[in-house]
Design a protein around this motif. Structure first.
Motif, short mmCIF file in Angstrom:
data_model
loop_
_atom_site.label_atom_id
_atom_site.label_comp_id
_atom_site.label_asym_id
_atom_site.label_seq_id
_atom_site.Cartn_x
_atom_site.Cartn_y
_atom_site.Cartn_z
N GLN A 58 -40.08 96.72 -24.20
CA GLN A 58 -41.20 95.85 -23.80
C GLN A 58 -41.14 94.47 -24.45
O GLN A 58 -42.09 93.71 -24.37
CB GLN A 58 -42.53 96.53 -24.16
CG GLN A 58 -42.79 97.83 -23.42
CD GLN A 58 -42.92 97.61 -21.91
OE1 GLN A 58 -43.30 96.54 -21.46
NE2 GLN A 58 -42.60 98.64 -21.14
N HIS A 59 -40.06 94.17 -25.11
CA HIS A 59 -39.90 92.86 -25.78
C HIS A 59 -41.06 92.61 -26.74
O HIS A 59 -41.69 91.54 -26.71
CB HIS A 59 -39.79 91.74 -24.74
CG HIS A 59 -38.74 91.98 -23.71
ND1 HIS A 59 -37.39 91.89 -23.99
CD2 HIS A 59 -38.83 92.35 -22.42
CE1 HIS A 59 -36.71 92.19 -22.91
NE2 HIS A 59 -37.54 92.48 -21.95
N PHE A 96 -39.80 89.53 -37.89
CA PHE A 96 -40.27 89.64 -39.28
C PHE A 96 -41.40 90.64 -39.42
O PHE A 96 -41.44 91.44 -40.36
CB PHE A 96 -40.73 88.27 -39.82
CG PHE A 96 -41.05 88.32 -41.27
CD1 PHE A 96 -40.06 88.19 -42.23
CD2 PHE A 96 -42.35 88.55 -41.70
CE1 PHE A 96 -40.35 88.29 -43.58
CE2 PHE A 96 -42.66 88.64 -43.04
CZ PHE A 96 -41.66 88.51 -43.99
N CYS A 97 -42.32 90.62 -38.49
CA CYS A 97 -43.48 91.52 -38.57
C CYS A 97 -43.16 92.93 -38.10
O CYS A 97 -43.96 93.85 -38.28
CB CYS A 97 -44.63 90.97 -37.72
SG CYS A 97 -44.31 91.10 -35.93
N THR A 98 -42.01 93.09 -37.43
CA THR A 98 -41.77 94.30 -36.64
C THR A 98 -41.75 95.61 -37.44
O THR A 98 -42.35 96.60 -37.00
CB THR A 98 -40.45 94.14 -35.84
OG1 THR A 98 -40.50 92.89 -35.15
CG2 THR A 98 -40.30 95.26 -34.83
N ARG A 113 -46.61 86.16 -35.71
CA ARG A 113 -46.71 84.73 -35.44
C ARG A 113 -45.85 84.29 -34.26
O ARG A 113 -45.72 83.10 -33.99
CB ARG A 113 -46.35 83.93 -36.71
CG ARG A 113 -47.45 83.97 -37.75
CD ARG A 113 -48.71 83.27 -37.24
NE ARG A 113 -49.89 83.53 -38.05
CZ ARG A 113 -50.87 84.36 -37.71
NH1 ARG A 113 -50.80 85.06 -36.59
NH2 ARG A 113 -51.92 84.54 -38.48
N CYS A 114 -45.25 85.27 -33.56
CA CYS A 114 -44.37 84.91 -32.44
C CYS A 114 -44.87 85.39 -31.09
O CYS A 114 -44.88 84.63 -30.13
CB CYS A 114 -42.98 85.51 -32.63
SG CYS A 114 -42.14 85.05 -34.13
N ASN A 163 -47.06 91.91 -25.68
CA ASN A 163 -45.97 92.88 -25.51
C ASN A 163 -45.98 93.96 -26.59
O ASN A 163 -45.48 95.06 -26.36
CB ASN A 163 -44.62 92.16 -25.49
CG ASN A 163 -44.43 91.39 -24.20
OD1 ASN A 163 -45.25 91.48 -23.29
ND2 ASN A 163 -43.35 90.64 -24.13
N ILE A 164 -46.54 93.64 -27.73
CA ILE A 164 -46.67 94.67 -28.77
C ILE A 164 -47.63 95.76 -28.29
O ILE A 164 -47.36 96.96 -28.43
CB ILE A 164 -47.16 94.04 -30.09
CG1 ILE A 164 -46.06 93.15 -30.69
CG2 ILE A 164 -47.59 95.11 -31.09
CD1 ILE A 164 -46.47 92.36 -31.91
#
Ligand code: FES
Ligand code: FES
Length: 168
Positions: free
Chosen positions: A96-97, A103-105, A137-138, A143-144
């Motif tokens: 799902q991109h 960094f946060c992933t 921040r991206c 999508n998350i």
């Protein structure tokens, strides 16, 4: 400063060390064990980049001392899947991109696991509310949220199949 002995079960492996009492759990994971998938974004309990699982519940590892995890189970991003076999949440972020810089992933994925643990079929509103402690921040979060919804569906399906297999 004097050091104290601790043993933490990390990603299924008992790990003993001597640490200063002031050592944060995230410092212990990153600096002593080189488990650098757990990130530090703020060090002040706000961003969620350092989220890990402690005895099955998501915690921010910058808010705990390593000695507080003595005798407990800690799971980090390194412990939930592999390159050859991604965890369904990792696979869904990929599909799902749900990441850009990444960094946060790791923290997002550990927080996602907690959301799905609490409710295997979370609504979009629930997901957005419960991600309140994890900053990205991206991606803009859209999508998350889609990734967590997909992962929950895949995990429900897998759970149903396993239940079916156990009944057969
Ligand atoms: S580094 Fe722990 S919440 Fe930001
Ligand atoms: S993907 Fe860059 S901060 Fe979330």
């Amino acid at each position: 400063m004097s050091r104290v002995p601790i043993t933490i079960n990390i990603n299924g492996m008992p790990t003993s060390a001597q640490v200063e009492p002031r050592t944060l759990l995230v410092q212990f994971l990153r600096d002593e064990l080189e488990l650098t998938g757990t990130h530090v974004g703020c060090d002040t309990s706000q961003c969620g980049a350092c989220t890990v699982s402690l005895n099955g519940e998501a915690v921010k590892s910058c808010t705990l001392f390593a000695v507080q995890a003595d005798g407990m189970d800690v799971k980090t991003i390194e412990g939930i899947g592999s390159v050859d076999e991604l965890h369904p949440i990792q696979a869904a972020f990929w599909e799902q991109h749900g990441l850009q810089c990444g960094f946060c992933t790791p923290g997002m994925i550990m927080a996602s696991a907690e959301i799905i643990r609490r409710n295997p079929d979370p609504s979009e509103d629930e997901i957005r509310e419960q991600l309140g402690g994890n900053f990205c921040r991206c991606t803009g979060y859209h999508n998350i949220v889609k990734a967590i919804t997909e992962a929950a569906a895949v995990m429900r399906q897998k759970g149903a199949e396993q239940g079916q297999a156990a009944d057969d």
